[in-house]
Design an enzyme around this catalytic site. Structure first.
Site, PDB file in Angstrom:
ATOM      1  N   LYS A  69      -3.226   4.216   3.831  1.00  0.00           N
ATOM      2  CA  LYS A  69      -3.937   3.255   2.988  1.00  0.00           C
ATOM      3  C   LYS A  69      -3.573   1.814   3.326  1.00  0.00           C
ATOM      4  O   LYS A  69      -4.354   0.897   3.108  1.00  0.00           O
ATOM      5  CB  LYS A  69      -3.593   3.499   1.519  1.00  0.00           C
ATOM      6  CG  LYS A  69      -4.173   4.779   0.941  1.00  0.00           C
ATOM      7  CD  LYS A  69      -3.783   4.899  -0.519  1.00  0.00           C
ATOM      8  CE  LYS A  69      -4.360   6.154  -1.134  1.00  0.00           C
ATOM      9  NZ  LYS A  69      -4.161   6.211  -2.578  1.00  0.00           N
ATOM     10  N   ASP A 105      -9.016   3.769  -6.373  1.00  0.00           N
ATOM     11  CA  ASP A 105      -7.941   4.289  -7.234  1.00  0.00           C
ATOM     12  C   ASP A 105      -7.893   3.588  -8.597  1.00  0.00           C
ATOM     13  O   ASP A 105      -7.674   4.233  -9.628  1.00  0.00           O
ATOM     14  CB  ASP A 105      -6.582   4.139  -6.547  1.00  0.00           C
ATOM     15  CG  ASP A 105      -6.423   5.101  -5.376  1.00  0.00           C
ATOM     16  OD1 ASP A 105      -7.056   6.172  -5.401  1.00  0.00           O
ATOM     17  OD2 ASP A 105      -5.662   4.781  -4.445  1.00  0.00           O
TER      18      ASP A 105
END
Ligand code: ATR
Length: 273
Positions: A69, A105
């Site tokens: 990420k 997220d």
């Protein structure tokens, strides 16, 4: 959107335990969409190569798990402002020769929780997950966010960046006084990890308690909070809702997060453990 088969994948290292392929397959089938979603084992040093290959093959995009990420940031043409703030990208879309990074997220956390501020929120932990949770809570109007982390310096650094408070790990029980939300963003309480030890004596009965850990689904923290009469929200929903937004980015349709989907993912969770 054009009526053609789209391909997406999740990249990570390790990746074999990822529940994302099941999640996306469920929705592809539910909506009768042609498309695919696979898990591709990808080491950080191979990420650039894999992205090139998938882009060339016409993939719609990819999801990324830790540690990719952050690695991916330098390989993108454009990063969505929210993802930039979080400092991590979990979804990359290939569009007209450009790679655009998003982070779903924070969206996943908010949609799962549905408990907006204002109020005081206490976050245990100061890692990557905490960054997207802080972003989500700021968007949701929490006016006092306090970070409590074993390594105090990490809590302080994050607190400075996002204008939050930082409290030493030894004071995690006292800091709960007056809070309306308690979030565990550490790995404590996860299967195979040490337990999270915290007294909930000072936690107001109106506070909501949530955990990013979803294996076990009801962590000891949630069990203790529920026994006290607090509303609890488990962490599986965050996974499902981050996937919901990613699915929309890949396949052009915002799918439903239903009780049946939860059941399906839970019934399969044991297989992958
Ligand atoms: P993620 O990206 O999932 O947040 P991470 O960046 O490794 O993962 O962060 C893990 C979090 O769990 C950190 O806040 C870590 O605390 P430290 O910053 O002190 O390492 C916390 N954590 C992990 N094991 C812990 C333990 N035994 N006791 C207390 N906190 C722990």
């Amino acid at each position: 959107m054009e009526n053609k088969s789209r391909r997406a994948a999740v990249l990570g290292h390790p990746i074999s335990h990822s529940l994302s392929p099941r999640l996306h397959h469920y929705w592809l089938k539910q909506y009768h969409l042609e498309g695919s979603y696979e898990a591709i084992e990808t080491q950080p040093s191979k990420l650039a190569h894999t992205l090139n290959a998938l882009e060339r093959e016409g993939y719609a995009g990819v999801n990324l798990t830790v540690p990719l990420k952050e690695t991916v940031l330098s390989l993108l043409d454009k990063v969505d402002p929210a993802a930039r703030r979080i400092g991590a990208v979990n979804t990359v879309i290939f569009t007209e020769g450009r790679r655009v990074g998003y982070n779903t997220d924070a969206y996943g956390f908010r949609e799962n929780l549905r408990h907006p501020g204002p109020g005081k929120a206490v976050i245990l932990g100061a890692g990557g997950a905490a960054r997207s949770i802080i972003t989500a809570l700021l968007e949701d109007g929490y006016d006092q966010i306090v970070l409590c982390n074993r390594t105090f310096e990490k809590a302080q650094m994050l607190a400075r960046e996002f204008a939050c408070g930082a409290v030493a790990w030894e004071h995690r029980a006292e800091v709960l006084a007056g809070c309306s939300l308690l979030v565990n963003s550490t790995s404590l309480g996860m299967q195979g990890q040490p337990p999270l030890e915290i007294s909930l004596e000072k936690l107001p009965s109106t506070a909501v308690v949530t955990d990013i850990v979803y294996s076990p689904l009801e962590t000891d923290l949630l069990k203790a909070a529920r026994a006290k009469g607090n509303r609890v929200v488990d962490g599986l929903g965050m996974l499902l809702y981050q996937g919901q937004k990613a699915f929309e980015l890949f396949f052009g349709l915002l799918p439903e997060v239903s009780a049946e989907l939860r059941k399906e993912i839970l019934s399969r969770q044991g297989d992958s453990a």
